[in-house]
Scaffold this motif. Structure first.
Motif, PDB file in Angstrom:
ATOM      1  N   GLU A  97      47.036  21.835  42.870  1.00 56.55           N
ATOM      2  CA  GLU A  97      46.344  22.316  42.310  1.00 56.55           C
ATOM      3  C   GLU A  97      46.095  24.082  42.248  1.00 56.55           C
ATOM      4  O   GLU A  97      46.054  24.926  41.562  1.00 56.55           O
ATOM      5  CB  GLU A  97      44.830  22.014  41.745  1.00 56.55           C
ATOM      6  N   ALA A  98      45.531  24.087  43.682  1.00 56.71           N
ATOM      7  CA  ALA A  98      45.419  25.468  44.121  1.00 56.71           C
ATOM      8  C   ALA A  98      46.432  26.248  44.151  1.00 56.71           C
ATOM      9  O   ALA A  98      46.376  27.527  43.989  1.00 56.71           O
ATOM     10  CB  ALA A  98      44.769  25.290  45.742  1.00 56.71           C
ATOM     11  N   THR A 144      49.786  31.325  38.878  1.00 56.08           N
ATOM     12  CA  THR A 144      49.455  31.965  37.842  1.00 56.08           C
ATOM     13  C   THR A 144      48.927  33.447  37.907  1.00 56.08           C
ATOM     14  O   THR A 144      48.948  34.230  37.025  1.00 56.08           O
ATOM     15  CB  THR A 144      48.506  31.136  36.697  1.00 56.08           C
ATOM     16  N   GLU A 145      48.284  33.622  39.145  1.00 58.88           N
ATOM     17  CA  GLU A 145      47.728  34.734  39.483  1.00 58.88           C
ATOM     18  C   GLU A 145      48.511  35.685  40.292  1.00 58.88           C
ATOM     19  O   GLU A 145      47.948  36.527  40.901  1.00 58.88           O
ATOM     20  CB  GLU A 145      46.171  34.529  40.078  1.00 58.88           C
ATOM     21  N   SER A 179      49.280  26.044  42.176  1.00 56.71           N
ATOM     22  CA  SER A 179      49.705  26.540  40.879  1.00 56.71           C
ATOM     23  C   SER A 179      48.684  27.522  40.031  1.00 56.71           C
ATOM     24  O   SER A 179      48.792  28.342  39.585  1.00 56.71           O
ATOM     25  CB  SER A 179      49.844  25.275  39.814  1.00 56.71           C
ATOM     26  N   ARG A 180      47.342  27.367  40.762  1.00 53.03           N
ATOM     27  CA  ARG A 180      46.552  28.305  40.251  1.00 53.03           C
ATOM     28  C   ARG A 180      46.625  29.775  40.941  1.00 53.03           C
ATOM     29  O   ARG A 180      46.859  30.899  40.008  1.00 53.03           O
ATOM     30  CB  ARG A 180      45.115  27.879  40.760  1.00 53.03           C
TER      31      ARG A 180
END
Lengths: 282, 485, 668
Positions: free
Chosen positions: A192-193, A199-200, A195-196
């Protein structure tokens, strides 16, 4: 791994791992290597990590009978050892050792799995593919730490009487009978971290994501992070403790506390322990 | 062409002390057919009693497996770290027994040891069925048996392959190859006999044998092709048989588990396999000899030879076993040494010492001729040696897993549950059923080869066939050779 | 804090903004979700019909409550008692208000494992309930039975402090106690001692220190004189601690200054518990630690919110009242006295004498089984609330509790709402502004705003508070006194002499995840191995291997442990970390009710405790019971995580480095 892929990248697949520079910030898909440092001097053996792991990873409560049969599923367990030369009383206290999957770089479990259900990920984790696992349990036989836990029973049908299933973490599979499981470094949180971060257009920051055990630990005895990033705390600790991921045996000063367990078997674990300290004059 | 029979006989007998006869020279060829085909006739009631008992035993195993399938492997009382238990132990045992049949048949065929001829057929059948039984255990021990095919390399849309690094995949491949070749070897060796059966059968059996004998007419050309094929297969099977159990041993030797991680495991496993295989050949030898009144074919000298071979294999096994203990004891591997001491003194000590006694001490009884000549004693010996070899496999699996590198997870208390015992018992039922059916459908003694054997005996009046085949002694071979070999 | 997905709370986390937990959480906190989703939770009100509890609607339940305790019932304040567990914050205020409205003073706060003796000793010496302890400033912690890492005030907070203490320059921890606790297991030196003689040992150490002029100046001459009688040989023979060790301890205390000397439950749970604690605290005085490592906590500006921690005295008062038939109605919330009181009190029988008993519970426990009305309330993750911990390291911290999810069962209600309804029975006008506990709490919390110098609107303050989860109030530090008198310290040299009929000292040990047993019905906690014995799902009796060998006891043998007051049958576990004359049985198991995970698991040592009381406070002396131990001949396997060996068998798993070799200061 298709045959074409295998043939085209033959030298890559034939490369012995871990090799110097295998993980590199500048290389795509190799910019992460998750690692831990665990300070045994401040671990108090309180089991908060174990309970946190039960909560995070949907570990079944097996009950007394099955615990006795050796079917317990604690991915992280606290071992308590007495000193070998203990006299009448354990005068230096006990030795607590939290033991979870060491995410070995050259993992003994990976080579022996007949179906390749356990394999290495690009970010240095020893992954377990539940859907592929046929349950030969060979990985458990070959794991020197014995941290792989087999689903001897169909826990989904017994371990969570209603409404306990409401608590289950939807990010983590509930495992059925007949498959092997083990500590994943809370891979659901890591992914999760990642992919977060993707995206940034950045990498995961140090401390942005930690496994449940690290988060819970009251003494902060466990440090977790990306060892590829030289500025991460865990990388600095490994360097400071003269433990090199790519070396099978460290040559270190006497005063340095870092070591990896059963290094002599050359599994290249990703968890560095810091020796317990005792004031011998006390 | 010059020599007469008499001259040859004199020459041979002058140079060699006569040995006990492997087979009586005065059996009529027609009697051979009659005797052996008789074993295919309608069985006696006792056959059905034993068959139904075997089937019941098999059903016990099946119900245990169904229960385990439904509930999970926990009912087998396997645990972490003792994840394999009796399943893998019995698997190695069955697969080891499967070694002697084909290996011996092929080896002795190549070496022209003709005394193999009356006994090789059922041994090969035994091999095939033990392999089938062993394969069951591979399936039974899987956590998700319904997905066993993941281990096989089969084409699929995801391009997923089995992990070729894993000894288990080598294992599956090796066993698969061995099973196929053994079946072929058994079948091809059986073709001339199937033709005899075809000629004597009626009804559905006639159709079966007609189909299976592939139009065998006994022409020279067919015989020549047959010989070449059979010899080629024998040459192929010999190294294969050695490799199979070596590969099975890498399941253990290639792992890190102390007590498994031993260099001498491949020869050790092969020796153990031949050893237990020979023992089971003796057991079946005695059973068939008694049941089908094959005394004229399965003679005491053959049993004696088998007994001697068993002793030899036992000694090789003992030697390798002692080497393992010695290298562990004097070695610097603390883990392995602790595991060895644990086996000898821990909760498995009674089984371990019994294994050593049955495997290494008991076979010394075979050095006595009176033991070798007594059928009841030999039956007892062969069964107990095999029991010892089963214990050996169990002692490889359970105490070793119970006592690995990591002391926290050592486990003294595990004992196989009724499910494990039930499935092990069921495997005997399964093997028995297969073997009994085989004996009633196919000739368990090779008719044509017994005839060959008789022919040679009559021809040379000598027991030492290998020497008699020497053209230097027997120039007739220049003519006969074209026919006989 | 918790993680919520699709309206369901999934996992509890520590609040990083809390100065107490620092974002960390213990297993008990984690298990809150297992309380929430417990399959044995009470989902609807229950009323006694005949011998059993039958489901009933809320309307009927509240009507019954009104009938029995409402204004028309004619009940007067003296006929009513409200027993709660330790509580703080605004719910406590509401309970008080309800009692006021009834004209009752009978708020009995009862915790089986309350720190009352420790508070009493501190009050006498320092003038405060609990001083603030600075672990990180101490070079040496000498702990007499204080299991600050496992149980007690705030294990999570103290574990955090302990971690700081262990960082460079690494402090040394010495633990002196009869049975090794988690803290003892982490000590550099663990010293076993005869239970109850810790005070004598402290005075022995003091005696050694006071021989030096630097120290003898620090205390009045009469104390120096008094301490003088505790010479090495006397102390050694009383405590069973080797005399050279006593001198050694004194030497270490001298060497490593500032130090911190603390005492814990196993010191205080004796007849002379307060004296023991005082004797231990005198070391802090002698060593000049007061003001350095022992300090005052912040003075809370909200005394009405301060925690009530409970005492045995209030239990006894209530028990006597019930026995005498004084009470017509009893409410019980947050306590399970039927389970936690020793059998000599006859609490269950006394409770049965009360005509109307109401319990407010999450699950039916032993006490609720005896009640006439059992009301299901929200769990901590469904309800609003506010809490104040009794150990406040920095300022005063009010912890806010807010629902993480909607109520799981429609027939449960907030304890606050019920209390508000009850208050409104008599004071409807005063409380009409608040339809529910939420609005009451909101108003009450907003009133704190001036104290924290918050300048924005009330509404902002409220949401800010909720989003942070804590309110920090800077408050002046309490001044602590130092009153030591000879009476406090004069410990008889005959303390805890052996009893031939009951040769063993019983140590009812507190397990860090079970406490007094209220959390026993969580599968996670049952399956979490006890840190020292690694036993799960059971009770056991720890006995020293030497003693066991002399009695022919093996692991798993059932022992009959008998006090004057009863007998329990429990499996033996051979444990080297216990004094050979002591036997230790953990508390918290042995439930007859509470749910499937707890019922019938283990034994309850509360039941066999003797009526021995601390003489200054009247608290039950938990560690004062003597027992005899007998083999029954039966045996059963002890289910534990530990394998057949308990050492590393020559492997390099946990490596120990001498502190003088380690260079912690160079580490990161």
């Amino acid at each position: 791994m298709s045959i074409t892929n295998l043939l085209n990248n033959w030298s890559f697949y034939r490369q012995k791992r871990p090799y110097q520079g295998q993980y590199d910030l500048n290389r795509q898909y190799s910019e992460y290597k998750w690692a831990m440092a665990l300070d045994l001097d401040i671990c108090t053996g309180c089991n908060a990590c174990t309970t946190a792991c039960y909560a995070e990873n949907n570990l079944p409560v097996v009950g007394k009978k099955r615990f006795n049969q050796g079917h317990v599923m604690h991915w992280i367990r606290i071992e308590r050892y007495w000193d070998e030369n203990m006299g009448e009383f354990p005068e230096q206290g006990a030795s607590f050792l939290p033991m979870m999957c060491q995410q070995c770089e050259e993992a003994p479990c990976e080579t022996v799995c007949p179906v390749g259900a356990t394999s290495h990920t690009n970010d240095g984790l020893n992954s377990q593919n539940y859907h592929r696992c046929v349950g030969s349990r060979y990985c458990s036989v070959n794991c020197p730490y014995k941290v792989r836990y087999f689903n001897f029973w169909n826990y989904p049908s017994t371990a969570w009487p209603a409404p306990l299933p409401d608590q289950l973490n939807p990010d983590v599979t509930v495992r059925t009978k007949g498959i092997m499981e083990k500590c994943t470094f809370c891979v659901q949180r890591l992914n999760e971290a990642k992919s977060r971060a993707r995206t940034e257009y950045r990498l995961v920051r140090d401390g942005e994501v930690v496994p449940a055990c690290v988060q819970a630990c009251p003494t902060s005895a466990i440090t977790f992070g990306n060892i590829v990033d030289p500025k991460s705390k865990v990388a600095m600790m490994w360097k400071n403790q003269q433990v090199d991921l790519y070396k099978d045996m460290q040559e270190k000063d006497n005063s340095v506390r870092g070591y990896r367990i059963l290094e002599d078997l050359r599994p290249f674990p990703s968890v560095m322990y810091l020796e317990r300290v005792r004031d011998m004059e006390a | 062409m010059v020599n007469t029979y008499e001259e040859t006989e004199v020459a041979v007998e002058k140079r060699f002390v006569p040995k006990p006869l492997d087979i009586n020279a005065d059996i009529a060829w027609a009697k051979i057919n009659k005797d052996i085909l008789r074993s295919l006739e309608r069985p006696r009631p006792i056959f059905w009693v034993i068959f139904i008992a075997s089937f019941a035993l098999f059903l016990v195993g099946v119900s245990c497996e169904v229960y385990q399938y439904q509930t999970g492997l926990g009912v087998a009382n396997l645990n972490n770290p003792q994840v394999w238990g009796l399943y893998i132990a019995t698997f190695i045992w069955w697969i080891g027994m499967g070694h002697s049949g084909t290996l011996l048949s092929a080896l002795l065929h190549i070496m022209h040891a003709d005394w193999r001829k009356p006994i090789y057929r059922y041994s090969e059948a035994m091999t095939t069925f033990t392999l089938l039984t062993a394969a069951l255990f591979v399936l039974v021990h899987l956590g998700r048996i319904w997905q066993f095919y993941y281990v096989v390399a089969y084409p699929n849309e995801r391009w997923t392959w089995p992990n070729f690094q894993s000894p288990l995949v080598w294992d599956a491949t090796a066993i698969g190859t061995y099973l196929t070749s053994s079946l072929l070897f058994l079948y091809i060796g059986m073709i001339p006999d199937l033709a005899i059966c075809r000629d004597n059968a009626i009804g559905i059996r006639k159709k079966l044998y007609t189909f299976m004998s592939l139009g065998w007419m006994g022409t020279d050309r067919q015989w020549a092709n047959f010989r070449v094929t059979y010899l080629t297969l024998a040459c192929f099977l010999m190294p294969l048989a050695v490799s199979v159990h070596s590969i099975v041993s890498t399941d253990f030797a290639a792992s890190q588990q102390p007590g498994y991680h031993i260099t001498s495991f491949p020869p050790y496993f092969v020796a153990g396999a031949i050893y237990s295989g020979l023992a089971v050949i003796i057991t079946l030898f005695i059973v068939l000899r008694y049941t089908f009144r094959f005394e004229e074919y399965m003679t005491m000298p053959i049993l004696e030879k088998l007994a001697k071979l068993t002793f030899a294999a036992g000694m090789v096994w003992t030697y390798l076993n002692l080497i393992e203990y010695a290298t562990t004891w004097y070695g610097n591997d603390m883990y392995a040494k602790q595991a060895l001491i644990y086996r000898a003194t821990g909760p498995f000590a009674p089984e371990w010492w019994m294994m050593n006694f049955l495997g290494s001490v008991l076979p010394f009884a075979l050095t006595f001729k009176r033991v070798r000549a007594s059928i009841p004693v030999m039956l007892f010996m062969s069964i107990f040696i095999n029991f010892g070899m089963w214990l050996e496999r169990w002692m490889i699996i359970s105490p070793t897993l119970a006592h690995g590198i990591y002391p926290w997870t050592w486990d003294d208390d595990q004992w196989p549950s009724f499910v494990q015992w039930g499935i092990v018992a069921g495997s005997f039922g399964w093997f028995n059923m297969l073997f009994m059916l085989y004996c009633k459908i196919f000739p368990s003694v090779s008719m044509y080869e017994v005839k060959e054997m008789l022919h040679e005996r009559r021809f040379f009046k000598s027991t030492n066939v290998a020497t008699a085949r020497d053209p230097a002694i027997n120039p007739d071979l220049a003519v006969e050779g074209g026919l006989a070999s | 804090m918790g993680r919520v997905r699709e309206g369901r709370v999934l996992k509890m986390e520590g609040n990083p903004e809390s100065k107490i937990s620092g974002g960390k959480i213990c297993g008990l906190g984690q298990a809150a979700v297992q309380v929430q989703y417990n399959p044995d939770r009470l989902t609807q009100p229950m009323m006694r019909v005949g011998d059993s509890l039958q489901p009933v609607s809320w309307d009927k339940a509240m009507a019954l409550l009104e009938e029995k305790t409402g204004p028309k019932s004619g009940i007067n304040g003296n006929e009513f008692a409200f027993m709660t567990g330790a509580m703080s914050g605004h719910l406590k205020v509401l309970v008080q208000n309800y009692l006021d409205s009834l004209g009752s003073k009978n708020h009995f706060v009862y915790e089986a494992l309350s720190p009352a003796v420790s508070f009493a000793a501190n009050k006498q010496i320092y003038g405060v309930d609990m001083p603030r302890l600075h672990f990180d400033k101490a070079k040496l912690i000498l702990s007499f039975g204080s299991d600050f890492l496992g149980t007690g005030a705030s294990p999570v907070h103290f574990a955090k402090e302990y971690a700081k203490f262990r960082k460079a320059p690494r402090g040394t921890l010495i633990q002196i106690e009869p049975k090794m606790t988690m803290t003892g297991a982490n000590a550099d030196r663990w010293i076993p001692i005869i239970p109850g003689t810790e005070g004598v040992l402290a005075l022995g150490v003091a005696n050694q220190l006071l021989k030096h002029d630097d120290f003898s100046k620090t205390v009045p001459a009469d104390i120096v004189n008094l301490v003088g009688k505790y010479d090495l040989d006397t102390v050694s023979s009383i405590t069973s601690v080797r005399s050279d060790l006593i001198g050694h301890l004194a030497g270490l205390l001298w060497e490593k200054s500032p130090s911190l000397v603390i005492s814990g439950a196993s010191v205080e749970g004796h007849v002379h518990g307060v004296q023991n604690a005082a004797a231990i605290q005198i070391l802090n005085r002698i060593l000049g630690n007061v003001g350095k490592t022992v300090d005052g906590q912040a003075q809370s500006p909200f005394p009405q919110l301060a925690p009530a921690t409970g005492s045995f005295a209030s239990l006894k008062a209530m028990n006597d009242g019930m026995g005498a038939g004084t009470y017509k109605a009893v409410f019980i919330y947050g306590a399970n006295p039927v389970f936690t009181t020793p059998s000599f009190m006859g609490f269950r029988d006394n409770l049965r004498k009360v005509p109307f008993k109401v319990a407010f519970v999450n699950a039916v426990d032993e006490t609720a089984e005896e009640c006439d009305l059992v009301l299901p309330i929200y769990t901590a993750v469904e309800d609003f609330g506010s809490h104040v911990a009794w150990y406040q390291p920095e300022g005063v911290e009010i912890t806010m509790q807010q629902p993480l999810m909607d109520k799981l069962y429609s027939d449960t209600r907030s304890m606050g709402d019920i209390m508000l309804d009850l208050v409104k029975q008599r004071r409807a006008d005063e409380y009409k502004a608040w339809p529910n506990f939420f609005s009451y709490l909101k108003t009450a919390v907003t009133n704190i705003k001036p104290a924290v110098k918050y300048t924005d609107t009330d509404e902002h303050f409220w949401y800010d508070t909720l989003s942070h989860g804590v309110i920090h109030v800077d408050a002046p530090q309490q001044q602590i006194a130092e009153n030591f008198s000879t009476e406090m310290l004069d410990l008889p040299t005959t303390v805890n002499s052996p009893d031939p009929k009951f040769p063993f000292y019983l140590i009812p040990s507190e397990r860090h995840y079970f406490r007094d047993g209220r959390h026993a019905n969580c599968g996670w906690l049952q399956e979490s191995p006890d840190p020292l014995t690694t036993v799960v799902w059971d009770s056991w009796a720890e006995i020293h291997p030497k003693t066991a060998a002399s009695m022919g006891i093996h692991e798993g043998d059932y022992l009959e442990v008998s006090s004057q007051n009863g007998t329990i049958k429990v499996k033996a576990y051979l444990f080297p970390g216990i004094h050979p004359d002591a036997i230790s049985i953990p508390l918290g198991q042995g439930h007859e009710s509470l749910g499937r995970f707890a019922k019938g698991v283990g034994v309850n040592p509360f039941k066999i405790l003797n009526p021995v009381f601390e003489k200054n406070t009247g608290e039950l002396a938990m560690f004062g019971t003597r027992v005899s131990v007998k083999r029954t001949g039966q045996s059963e396997i002890v289910v534990k995580d530990e394998g057949p060996v308990s050492t590393q068998m020559g492997r390099k798993l946990v490596v120990t480095l001498p502190a003088d070799v380690a260079q912690l200061s160079k580490e990161i």
